[in-house]
Design a protein around this motif. Sequence first.
Motif, PDB file in Angstrom:
ATOM      1  N   ASN A   3     -26.699 -46.813 -62.264  1.00 11.41           N
ATOM      2  CA  ASN A   3     -27.817 -47.624 -62.758  1.00 11.41           C
ATOM      3  C   ASN A   3     -29.020 -47.489 -61.842  1.00 11.41           C
ATOM      4  OD1 ASN A   3     -29.296 -50.467 -62.484  1.00 11.41           O
ATOM      5  ND2 ASN A   3     -28.617 -50.214 -64.590  1.00 11.41           N
ATOM      6  N   ARG A   4     -28.788 -47.471 -60.527  1.00 12.34           N
ATOM      7  CA  ARG A   4     -29.902 -47.355 -59.584  1.00 12.34           C
ATOM      8  C   ARG A   4     -30.618 -46.015 -59.748  1.00 12.34           C
ATOM      9  NH1 ARG A   4     -29.976 -48.137 -52.935  1.00 12.34           N
ATOM     10  NH2 ARG A   4     -32.161 -47.499 -52.690  1.00 12.34           N
TER      11      ARG A   4
ATOM     12  N   ARG B 143     -32.580 -46.175 -62.978  1.00 10.31           N
ATOM     13  CA  ARG B 143     -33.654 -47.163 -62.866  1.00 10.31           C
ATOM     14  C   ARG B 143     -34.814 -46.627 -62.032  1.00 10.31           C
ATOM     15  NH1 ARG B 143     -30.922 -50.790 -60.494  1.00 10.31           N
ATOM     16  NH2 ARG B 143     -31.876 -50.741 -58.428  1.00 10.31           N
TER      17      ARG B 143
ATOM     18  N   THR C 204     -36.756 -43.910 -63.817  1.00  8.10           N
ATOM     19  CA  THR C 204     -37.595 -44.514 -64.857  1.00  8.10           C
ATOM     20  C   THR C 204     -38.857 -45.094 -64.235  1.00  8.10           C
ATOM     21  OG1 THR C 204     -35.659 -45.029 -66.225  1.00  8.10           O
ATOM     22  CG2 THR C 204     -37.686 -46.254 -66.681  1.00  8.10           C
TER      23      THR C 204
ATOM     24  N   ARG D  31     -36.327 -45.333 -70.802  1.00  8.57           N
ATOM     25  CA  ARG D  31     -35.090 -45.964 -71.259  1.00  8.57           C
ATOM     26  C   ARG D  31     -35.390 -46.799 -72.493  1.00  8.57           C
ATOM     27  NH1 ARG D  31     -31.562 -48.052 -66.190  1.00  8.57           N
ATOM     28  NH2 ARG D  31     -29.902 -47.450 -67.619  1.00  8.57           N
TER      29      ARG D  31
ATOM     30  N   THR E  27     -31.296 -43.104 -72.593  1.00 12.13           N
ATOM     31  CA  THR E  27     -32.325 -42.740 -71.620  1.00 12.13           C
ATOM     32  C   THR E  27     -32.742 -41.305 -71.890  1.00 12.13           C
ATOM     33  OG1 THR E  27     -31.339 -44.236 -69.991  1.00 12.13           O
ATOM     34  CG2 THR E  27     -32.860 -42.567 -69.164  1.00 12.13           C
TER      35      THR E  27
END
Length: 243
Positions: free
Chosen positions: A48-49, A52, A55, A62, A68
């Motif tokens: 997730n990091r 994220r 992005t 996303r 994504t």
Amino acid sequence: MSEALPLYAQVKDHILGNIRSGAWAPGRRVPSENELVESFRISRMTANRALRELTAEGFLARVPGVGTFVREAPALSSLVELRDIAGEIAQRGHRYSARLIAKASTDCNPALAEEFEDRTLTRLHHLVMVHEENGVPVQLEDRYVNPLVVPDFLERDFTTTTPTAVLLAATPVNELEHTVEACLPTAEQQRLLGITPLEPCLALHRRSWSQGRVATVVTLTYPASRYALYSRHRTTARGALSQ
């Protein structure tokens, strides 16, 4: 991948390598968190990091509930020339569409009279439109037009042509003034452009003169993630604009 890098950074490097090499083209779906967890044997938090941060850095987009994707480079619009957005979009091979939000005659308040450099003006034409590229809003147009310059402006069908095309056909443009500001969108701009409260925007404020009169005053608001403004000029050896 370098084992010295933290795991999330290794995942980022892997994704960026595919993007920069062209293996993953704009619009391509990238592996999901679950797929990254399985491929790299990492935690969901690490996956997730990585997604994220990529992005936030502008490499990925996303879409909740969808996935994504590799983000397309923002489209470009000239900061100097007066160009029709429908033509710009068609030139890129994309589909142009528009939504008319408001079209009416309105009172000319003192602030607008000052912008039009004419304190005798009592009424103005007013138009609000959203311009779209492949169905995605890319520009919010909020325009006032001097009825002394283009009397029949409000009679035009803006589902088949753009305000810029109408104005260029109706009267010569002799002078332009541009001011660009970075801003966060208002609630109404968020709704019309389909963006979040923290999506940075570029607001281009333009005045156009025709035969000594201010013909139109317009604010064009662009989501910064979807559009960029540019200019290119010839200059003298000391950087001044060439005549």
